[in-house]
Design a protein around this motif. Sequence first.
Motif, PDB file in Angstrom:
ATOM      1  N   LEU A   1       0.358-104.744 -78.838  1.00  0.00           N
ATOM      2  CA  LEU A   1      -0.182-106.137 -78.193  1.00  0.00           C
ATOM      3  C   LEU A   1       0.591-106.692 -77.639  1.00  0.00           C
ATOM      4  CD1 LEU A   1      -3.458-105.275 -80.690  1.00  0.00           C
ATOM      5  CD2 LEU A   1      -3.089-104.216 -78.373  1.00  0.00           C
ATOM      6  N   VAL A   2       0.464-107.231 -75.984  1.00  0.00           N
ATOM      7  CA  VAL A   2       0.487-108.645 -75.761  1.00  0.00           C
ATOM      8  C   VAL A   2       0.065-109.335 -75.213  1.00  0.00           C
ATOM      9  CG1 VAL A   2       2.763-109.332 -73.924  1.00  0.00           C
ATOM     10  CG2 VAL A   2       2.981-106.872 -75.318  1.00  0.00           C
ATOM     11  N   ASN A   3      -0.779-110.080 -75.361  1.00  0.00           N
ATOM     12  CA  ASN A   3      -1.653-111.216 -75.750  1.00  0.00           C
ATOM     13  C   ASN A   3      -2.792-110.410 -75.489  1.00  0.00           C
ATOM     14  OD1 ASN A   3      -0.227-113.703 -74.446  1.00  0.00           O
ATOM     15  ND2 ASN A   3      -0.147-112.361 -71.755  1.00  0.00           N
ATOM     16  N   GLY A   4      -3.175-109.791 -76.563  1.00  0.00           N
ATOM     17  CA  GLY A   4      -4.150-108.445 -76.343  1.00  0.00           C
ATOM     18  C   GLY A   4      -4.747-107.224 -76.230  1.00  0.00           C
ATOM     19  N   VAL A   5      -3.479-107.535 -74.621  1.00  0.00           N
ATOM     20  CA  VAL A   5      -3.582-106.532 -74.123  1.00  0.00           C
ATOM     21  C   VAL A   5      -2.804-105.079 -74.778  1.00  0.00           C
ATOM     22  CG1 VAL A   5      -3.515-105.146 -71.496  1.00  0.00           C
ATOM     23  CG2 VAL A   5      -4.034-107.688 -71.676  1.00  0.00           C
TER      24      VAL A   5
ATOM     25  N   GLN B   1      -9.656-100.861 -72.907  1.00  0.00           N
ATOM     26  CA  GLN B   1      -9.008-100.175 -71.947  1.00  0.00           C
ATOM     27  C   GLN B   1      -9.270 -98.698 -72.242  1.00  0.00           C
ATOM     28  OE1 GLN B   1      -6.017-102.734 -73.648  1.00  0.00           O
ATOM     29  NE2 GLN B   1      -4.421-101.774 -72.253  1.00  0.00           N
TER      30      GLN B   1
ATOM     31  N   PRO C   1      -8.774-109.902 -72.898  1.00  0.00           N
ATOM     32  CA  PRO C   1      -8.562-109.748 -71.822  1.00  0.00           C
ATOM     33  C   PRO C   1      -9.180-109.682 -70.874  1.00  0.00           C
ATOM     34  CG  PRO C   1      -6.744-108.552 -73.546  1.00  0.00           C
ATOM     35  CD  PRO C   1      -8.404-108.890 -74.702  1.00  0.00           C
TER      36      PRO C   1
END
Lengths: 175, 513, 499
Positions: A73-77, C346, C421
């Motif tokens: 996860l980067v920045n929660g993505v 996602q 996000p």
Amino acid sequence: MQNNIQNKTLIAVGKNGEEYEFKVQNSYQYSSKGCKLTIEMIEEADGFMLFSCEGVRYPVEIVSRKLNNYEVLVNGVSYNFTVETPFSLKRREILAANQPVSDGEDVCAPMPGKIVSIIAQEGMEVNPGDPLLVLEAMKMQNTLTASVKGVVKTVAAKAGATVGKDELLVEIKKA
Amino acid sequence: MGVAYEKFLERQKQLEQQYSAEYYEKQHNRGKLTARERILLLFDQGSFEEIDAFVPPVGVTFGKTTKAFGDGVIAGFGTIGGRQVYAYSQDFNVLGGSLGTTHAAKIVKVQDMALKTGLPVIGLIDSGGARIQEGVASLNGYANIFRRNVLASGVVPQISAIMGPAAGGAVYSPALTDFVFMTEGTSYMFVTGPDVVRQVLNENVTPDQLGGAKVHTSKSGVAQFVYSDDANTILGIKKLLTYLPSNNIENPPYVANDDPTDRVEEALRDIVPEDPDKPYDVRDVITLITDKGRFFEVSENYAPNIIVGFARLGGYVIGIIANQPKVMAGSLDIDSSVKAARFINFCDSFNIPIVTFEDVPGFLPGTDQEHQGIIRNGAKLLYAYTRATVPKITVVLRKSYGGAYIVMNSKGIGGDYNFAWPTAEIAVMGPDGAIAILFRKELAEAADPVALKKELVAKYRNEVANPYIADEKGFIDEVIDPAVTRAKIFRVLKSLDKKSVSLPRRKHGNTPL
Amino acid sequence: MIKSILIANRGEIAIRIARTARRMGVKTYAIRTKKEPNAVYLSSVDEILDFPETDGSVPEFLDIPNLVKLAVDNHVQSMHPGYGYLSENAEFAAACRDAGVVFIGPSPEVIRAMGDKIVAKDIAHKCGVPMLGGTLGGIPDAESAVAEANRLGYPVIIKAASGGGGRGMRICRKESEVKQMYELATSEARTAFNDPTVFIEKYLENPKHIEFQVVADKYGNVVHLGERECSIQRKHQKLMEEAPSPALDDELRERMATAAVNLAKAANYESLGTVEFLLDDNRNFYFMEMNTRIQVEHPVTEMITGLNLVELQLLIASGEKLPVEQKDVRLEGWAIECRINAEDVQSGFVPSIGMIRNLRLPSDNRIRIDSGVRIGTEITPFFDSMIAKLIVHGKDRADAIELALHSVEHFHVMGVKTTIPFCKAVLHNEVFRSGNFNTGFIEHDLKSLIYKEEHEELIAALLAVSTYNHDNDFSGDVDADMAEQPMDPWVLQKRIRHL
């Protein structure tokens, strides 16, 4: 131990086949398309992980690692990458050409028990690790999860029903 | 030096010619690395010394063997992380890696040297099997290898990596070694191949379905490790080696790291759910207690209701056995008993202290298990724990009931230090079962048996199913604050540094099989 | 004044209610369930009551007899249902009243009337609130359905009278579909709500969803507290709300508010309520339904009015007069609420099950966080996946958006995936920023459901690669000099002798 990572080329391959190639100088210096990238992993006092690249800090989390497959996860993505070398990438192509790939997954009861609740619905999209249903066995609630990405084809399980070992519960068709 | 030296150089050149561009390409097109590349990846740069590079296959004279120097196997020694290791790597490109007399003799030579010098042996296997042309001699070659495998067992660590086919008798050498690695997609192991299966049973099966890496690491338990390609498999072997001593006299390698041994982990207080029926991942317990990033799981995908693996604590190598409440409530079944028993045997052979994290509701009930011999198989675990003379430490996290209490390294079978967390429940059986037996009459006569049972279960849970009775009787040495488990284990580990136990002299025990 | 209150709910709303009640000197009781015996909300009350053991067929917070019994047995004077669960259940309200427990909300009769959409429409019709045409009363058969649909013009929507939350709705775009949809809707309504009655309305494609907060006391005083903009929805689930709405000017606000207040008066409404409207592109508004509970998104109204809605609920339930008049109500600044849920956006917003391993919340004078979790809380399939509501209060809309962005950027959760996000994607979106959006926003205007920073994917790839390298770097576990460490002679002797 010397792993000879110096001057190695590593390629991160994403879910949709996107490729990012990195040259490894050492454990903290990489380069991508001729651009030097200095990285650092910072563990904050409260346990949060920051990944610093060229001085810019990103909150990150390593969600899972299975073989050479990493979910981060980067920045929660969420991002999924398999880490390959130029050779292993070629190997992937060779093997894919040689082998018929299975078209899904049958989720069966790992042990006899009672279905407590069903999360999966027919037609639902699932990713590896997504919960499908909760099976109570040995007086414990076990969440059964999908191991492939795909679409739920059938839900054979019924809430409240008692199932035997290896009984088919959910069928997933690979996307 | 003149002529003699030139002849020497010429000979060297001939060997190099065997490893032509075509040699590499052939193997690469199968998705595999060559035997040579594997050896170079395995050993520290420039440290590998090859022996018997020029031996030809039996029955072939000089001049006709340019294609078969070494008889299909590269053998020798070198350093891995500075430590001496013997290895051989079968070469699928030379005579299909098939095992002929000289091929076998080279492997045997390496095995003998390793046994003489007390060094680990690594076999990288990629072979078509016995060389039919050489007949029974090649079978005898296998026999010689197997014999060395057995002789070396428990003396030096033996590691096999299947990096191509391993069929027929060839599978038994890996099976006799301590750890088996496999490469996903390009390695197979089976006693009889898909063709025979088709002829005899009329069953269509691919090599991968019959004996691929996934099958052997999750269903059969034959292999312990699977990696995505040859290079990663070799990295895995190197990683495993960092936890192993070179022989059964040495201690496993102590390497200091900067993780303080008195690290307090308050998160451990919350990991075990209050509700005794709720699962949790015991891996979280293990990673919080052991040195950061120093837990190397063995047989991750096989019998996941028990977790075993190597770890470091304060720099010392330990072997971890932990019931996994997340899978089948952590109950012991045939597969998990055997998995743990084999791991304990390894640790005991190689002076690796065993730390057990216990949360087990009992053995898995059912006709399925009983008929397949849970008694016989559970006995393997009991035997392994009891026989082990290395330091043995137990931490009871939660459930510890009945026979499973005894088996999981209880004080009585030789646990050196047995700790319990306040959440521990130690008793002959769980509340429901116990009440049903103890109060059968009262329950039958009660006006409201459900309410009475509930009341009695609550009472039992409160008064019996806790760690304090066992603590007061000395079966538990101390009930500890979960947050300081790491420091506690480290201290007792230090105190057990010089543990020594004499067993009665015997040829060998009669282990349950 | 009420002396004690049982909160028949969990999570952040239980905490929210307890906080206000305790400040007002009301003794608070919460219910502990077996599913989450260590939940955070339990530490926010004065007393904890254990829910009795049952066969588990009815979830705890839906179990009317046991909830009422808990209140009666423990001499708790009143019951607050929160939102969801039994908050709009007339039987529950009636059971409380019959047992002598004050139900905090409107009377069972009003709940029942508003719960039946046909009755609600009838009341709205009588006091002149605009509606999406259609019949008053249920549709008796398929033929009448076709006739009515033809009269209204397509598309139309067939709705269950007892439905809600997007269930029991069928859209018909042409005459040929009506009969089949009617049958489907009727049978679905019968199984889902045990009431086959359906009605027909004109269907608006992508309207705006705007709701008015009203509050009414026992003495016929009704005040509105402005509107909330709730058009950011996915499958009828609200994801981000704001107050006021960028779509309203003073004139329209006044007209809609008047309609809402008139409706509440006509229904003899008492307590807190929300009148939901649909607004079309031509600024025509239509009554949809009235919710008789405190809403998830109530904090945005609290932020801009400075009023405490739970406090008002308690005062009204205690029989007191509304402490505010309409002229005292001022809407100041702009508030936005972001719902931070443990969901994997996602993968289609599926709940992200797992333990919250770490939590870092933003802090600022102008933000408020309503949360029912802490580090160690488990997100389970049994309850909703909300982690927190983040509410910001800015000078104006632009200021609020910047503040919201800044806040979500400083909101970090480890262990589960979250909607953060997604919130960023909405807040960065130009259409959202323009204020000119409707319920079709997520489908049409939001190109990516998640916001990715520039180069973020490259960073993630690099992270994967460097983690791989790190995993395979055991140089720290190798000590070449190790072999030279002498072994303790005692150990060595014994070891050799035991071989």
